[in-house]
Write a protein that holds these residues in place. Structure first.
Motif, mmCIF file in Angstrom:
data_model
loop_
_atom_site.group_PDB
_atom_site.id
_atom_site.type_symbol
_atom_site.label_atom_id
_atom_site.label_comp_id
_atom_site.label_asym_id
_atom_site.label_seq_id
_atom_site.Cartn_x
_atom_site.Cartn_y
_atom_site.Cartn_z
ATOM 1 N N ALA A 79 4.629 5.184 -4.477
ATOM 2 C CA ALA A 79 4.192 3.881 -3.959
ATOM 3 C C ALA A 79 4.308 3.924 -2.439
ATOM 4 C CB ALA A 79 5.055 2.765 -4.532
ATOM 5 N N TRP A 80 3.230 3.547 -1.766
ATOM 6 C CA TRP A 80 3.204 3.566 -0.304
ATOM 7 C C TRP A 80 2.629 2.255 0.211
ATOM 8 C CZ3 TRP A 80 1.686 7.593 -3.422
ATOM 9 C CH2 TRP A 80 2.431 8.763 -3.322
ATOM 10 N N VAL A 81 3.022 1.910 1.417
ATOM 11 C CA VAL A 81 2.484 0.729 2.085
ATOM 12 C C VAL A 81 1.949 1.122 3.449
ATOM 13 C CG1 VAL A 81 4.039 -0.858 0.879
ATOM 14 C CG2 VAL A 81 4.706 0.058 3.106
ATOM 15 N N SER A 82 0.998 0.339 3.908
ATOM 16 C CA SER A 82 0.509 0.440 5.275
ATOM 17 C C SER A 82 1.054 -0.782 5.996
ATOM 18 C CB SER A 82 -1.017 0.446 5.306
ATOM 19 O OG SER A 82 -1.463 0.492 6.632
ATOM 20 N N GLU A 83 1.826 -0.505 7.030
ATOM 21 C CA GLU A 83 2.524 -1.589 7.708
ATOM 22 C C GLU A 83 2.304 -1.515 9.204
ATOM 23 O OE1 GLU A 83 6.962 -3.415 7.487
ATOM 24 O OE2 GLU A 83 6.851 -1.268 7.825
ATOM 25 N N GLU A 84 1.972 -2.642 9.768
ATOM 26 C CA GLU A 84 1.996 -2.787 11.224
ATOM 27 C C GLU A 84 3.164 -3.726 11.487
ATOM 28 O OE1 GLU A 84 -1.980 -3.863 12.439
ATOM 29 O OE2 GLU A 84 -2.797 -2.072 11.477
ATOM 30 N N LEU B 43 -7.134 0.405 6.299
ATOM 31 C CA LEU B 43 -5.816 0.597 5.686
ATOM 32 C C LEU B 43 -5.926 1.245 4.313
ATOM 33 C CD1 LEU B 43 -4.002 -2.753 6.587
ATOM 34 C CD2 LEU B 43 -4.188 -0.651 7.929
ATOM 35 N N GLY B 44 -6.877 0.792 3.497
ATOM 36 C CA GLY B 44 -7.064 1.385 2.178
ATOM 37 C C GLY B 44 -7.448 2.845 2.274
ATOM 38 N N ARG B 45 -8.382 3.150 3.160
ATOM 39 C CA ARG B 45 -8.817 4.532 3.369
ATOM 40 C C ARG B 45 -7.642 5.401 3.818
ATOM 41 N NH1 ARG B 45 -13.793 7.137 5.394
ATOM 42 N NH2 ARG B 45 -14.729 5.096 5.196
ATOM 43 N N ALA B 46 -6.823 4.886 4.723
ATOM 44 C CA ALA B 46 -5.674 5.652 5.205
ATOM 45 C C ALA B 46 -4.682 5.919 4.072
ATOM 46 C CB ALA B 46 -4.983 4.914 6.350
#
Length: 166
Positions: free
Chosen positions: A52-57, A89-92
């Motif tokens: 499980a991963w998140v993209s966070e700013e 973000l989804g692509r990353a």
């Protein structure tokens, strides 16, 4: 920044999933928008396995959950908060999973998704995924989705090869 999800993220992931799901109302699929977000138990399952991963700013804007199906890294869920759409973000996250899959010697990424929803199969095609037959564990996934009320005629299985050594 992409990082592993933690239990502290779970309330935000549930909130994000509800917000992301609202877009299905715009394409005449309110029943999808009404689905419950992932349970704490489900999120724990993925985080405990390191999938499980998140993209966070400043705040978590997207997340991805993965599992292994038929020897491939399978995208179980990827969602982006509507406030963060269009930022990649989804692509990353998907590319991050590709690197993870390569490091674990998986040959491909797989997923199941809606065939005609613009941010589903058409989006994944732009990211290099191709439609594949529903066989093996992917067929089991489609059957499981059908048991949850998703019409299998509207679903498609997709795959993207992983570059070795990435």
């Amino acid at each position: 920044m992409i990082r592993p999800a933690t239990p502290a993220d779970f309330p935000r992931l549930q909130q994000l999933e509800v917000a992301a799901g609202q877009a299905f109302r715009e394409v005449g699929m309110p029943e999808i928008a009404d689905h419950d977000p992932p349970s704490l138990e489900m999120l724990t399952h993925f985080t405990d396995r390191g999938r499980a991963w998140v993209s966070e700013e400043d705040v978590v804007g997207a997340y991805l959950l993965a599992k292994v199906l038929d020897g491939c890294a399978h995208i179980a869920q990827v969602s982006t908060d509507p406030q963060f759409r269009g930022r990649g973000l989804g692509r990353a996250l998907i590319d991050h999973l590709g690197h993870w899959a390569s490091s674990h010697h998986f040959p491909a990424l797989t997923l199941t998704t809606f065939r005609d929803v613009p941010w589903n199969a058409p989006y994944y095609r732009r990211l290099g995924f191709v439609e594949v037959p529903a066989t093996g564990a992917l067929a089991d996934e489609v059957a499981k989705e059908a048991s949850l009320g998703l019409d299998p005629r509207l679903r498609v299985c997709m795959r993207r090869a992983v570059s070795p050594g990435r």
